[in-house]
Design an enzyme around this catalytic site. Structure first.
Site, PDB file in Angstrom:
ATOM      1  N   SER A  36     -11.945  33.306 -22.052  1.00 18.16           N
ATOM      2  CA  SER A  36     -11.414  33.283 -23.405  1.00 18.16           C
ATOM      3  C   SER A  36     -12.125  34.283 -24.312  1.00 18.16           C
ATOM      4  CB  SER A  36     -11.563  31.889 -24.016  1.00 18.16           C
ATOM      5  OG  SER A  36     -10.665  30.993 -23.433  1.00 18.16           O
ATOM      6  N   GLY A  65       3.514  28.718 -50.016  1.00 20.52           N
ATOM      7  CA  GLY A  65       3.141  27.802 -51.089  1.00 20.52           C
ATOM      8  C   GLY A  65       3.997  26.554 -51.151  1.00 20.52           C
ATOM      9  N   HIS A 125     -11.304  29.734 -31.049  1.00 23.29           N
ATOM     10  CA  HIS A 125     -11.702  28.466 -30.430  1.00 23.29           C
ATOM     11  C   HIS A 125     -12.998  28.596 -29.639  1.00 23.29           C
ATOM     12  CE1 HIS A 125      -9.510  30.060 -26.826  1.00 23.29           C
ATOM     13  NE2 HIS A 125     -10.426  29.384 -26.177  1.00 23.29           N
ATOM     14  N   ASP A 129      -5.942  32.504 -33.622  1.00 26.40           N
ATOM     15  CA  ASP A 129      -7.015  32.309 -32.655  1.00 26.40           C
ATOM     16  C   ASP A 129      -7.881  33.555 -32.476  1.00 26.40           C
ATOM     17  OD1 ASP A 129      -8.526  30.771 -30.949  1.00 26.40           O
ATOM     18  OD2 ASP A 129      -7.354  31.294 -29.172  1.00 26.40           O
TER      19      ASP A 129
END
Length: 461
Positions: free
Chosen positions: A268, A328, A163, A193
């Site tokens: 972050s 799937g 992010h 992330d």
């Protein structure tokens, strides 16, 4: 109150600060009145210039002279102007602490200062920019954000949060010594992330990755990063509050290390260190507010290094995660209304809307209308539960699914497939071309999720 003049603070007992005028004032020590006999009068004038540097120098010289006069430690004595009473000020002679620059060997416990000295050159500040639409005059509106990261290899591979760089058009990396480099996005995995970027540099100092599985609640941990995007290369410390904490952010489940280490916007993507100086987590999120608006502190989260290590290597080698487990199917969380509509006896699980031909699900015999209720020993009540359980596997691993069908419950043996490369390429294209706004440094970006909706916020930098 405090009156600020030329960056200096002068204390006054009057609220309006009236006695700090620009007129000359006289101060008679010892409380003597005008006209009385006494020591020499000291005349005080208002400060006109910023003399902070001179004051600091004078203080340093005074301390040095005092230390020398007292023979390395001791006592400075002086008399009051009129009182004749001797006052003593004790000054320490302890020399400055010398921090040993140790190598991280995974065996030697280090002080906090030693962890910082050993790793600060491996931590980076990350700045990104992107175009977030156009204003009324059709001029592009630029956004900027800041985050953190850490060096993985001498030749410039750097790990951060997905992010932090999502949607960025430019990414700039700054080292501790001030060197700046433009960075290229290599690849990432939004569900975990993580993102890998690269700078063109040589002989960088990489971190040492540790085993996050050895962490215990109560272990001391440290974070180095760039809180607020301005307080660069700051370190904060705390303890491990919980391991394997499952949280849900924007519908994406995460397995996290919970810590009370101070974490703020800008941290972050930065490293979380254990007491041996090894990186055991990637700082990612903070619990800042409860559902009723109560502000809380001391609830930060980091991605365990063990959960993403193989994916990071895969991204460095291939530009995407080639071994991410893939089923799937087109899933839907089973609800009571769905159960009533289809006359099913189960009200939770993952309803299969569609099965991709030749996928792992197709090869295992799953079909539309099936409801997955368990993966091995893990109960599955929602799509989020299935995604979290799936993160424990890689392509080629086997698992047993418990599946509800109208004619009875069955067990299905499945071998996880690999996520199609085109899906990864589409994700990378989105990252490079479209602003994500999750790393919006304005504080207005949102990355919230259930069941902690409006509670967890992914730090946009």
């Amino acid at each position: 109150m405090y009156n600020d003049e030329n960056n200096l603070y002068n204390y006054t007992y009057r609220k309006d600060g009236s006695e700090l005028s620009h007129q000359r004032e006289t101060i008679r020590p010892g409380g003597q009145q005008p006209g009385s006999q006494g020591p020499e009068i000291i005349e005080v004038k208002p400060v006109k210039k910023n003399r902070l540097g001179l004051k600091i120098t004078a203080l340093a010289l005074s301390c040095a002279l005092l230390g020398g006069a007292a023979g390395g430690g001791a006592v400075w004595a002086a008399s009051h102007y009129g009182g004749g009473n001797e006052s003593e000020i004790n000054v320490s002679s302890r020399p400055a602490t010398q921090v040993a620059l140790r190598n991280v060997d995974g065996k030697t416990a280090m002080s906090d200062a030693e962890v910082y000295a050993a790793n600060v050159n491996s931590v980076v500040s990350i700045r990104t920019s992107a175009t977030a639409g156009y204003n009324f005059y059709r001029q592009p509106v630029e956004t900027a954000s800041a985050g953190s990261g850490f060096v993985l290899s001498k030749d410039g591979y750097i790990l951060t949060n997905y992010h932090v760089v999502k949607g960025a058009e430019t990414v700039t990396v700054t080292m501790y010594n001030g060197d700046e480099f433009p960075a290229q996005y290599i690849g990432g995995e939004e569900d975990y992330d993580i993102a890998v970027i690269k700078v063109e540099a040589e002989n960088l100092q990489p971190v040492t990755l540790g085993d996050s599985g050895t962490l215990n609640v109560g272990d001391h941990v440290l974070a180095i990063g760039n809180p607020l995007g301005e307080l660069t290369f700051s370190m904060s410390g705390g303890m491990v509050s919980c391991v394997d904490r499952a949280i849900n952010v924007d519908g994406t489940p995460f397995n996290m290390i919970q810590t009370d280490t101070s974490i703020n916007p800008g941290n972050s993507g930065g490293p979380l260190f254990n007491q041996y100086g090894e990186v055991v987590g990637i700082v990612s999120a903070k619990y800042s507010q409860s559902s009723n608006g109560t502000t809380v502190e001391g609830l930060g989260f980091a991605i365990p290094m063990n959960d993403v290590f193989s994916m990071v290597k895969d991204i460095m080698a291939n530009g995407y995660v080639s071994n991410r487990a893939y089923l799937g199917i087109t899933p839907q969380t089973m609800t009571e209304s769905w159960a009533a509509q289809f006359h099913y006896d189960v009200t939770s699980g993952v309803f299969i809307n569609y099965v991709e031909p030749d996928s792992a699900a197709d090869k295992a015999g799953l079909k539309m209308g099936d409801v997955i209720t368990k993966v091995d020993d893990t109960a599955v009540k929602s799509v989020e539960d299935l995604n979290l359980a799936k993160k424990k596997y890689s392509a080629g691993d086997s698992a047993t699914l418990e599946v509800y069908r109208p004619d009875g419950t069955v067990t299905v043996e499945i071998t996880w497939g690999a996520a199609p490369k085109e899906d990864q390429a589409a994700q990378q294209q989105e990252t490079q071309q479209y602003p994500g706004n999750r790393n919006d440094n304005s504080g207005n970006g949102g990355y919230y999720g259930n069941p902690f909706e409006d509670l967890f916020r992914y730090f946009y930098g």
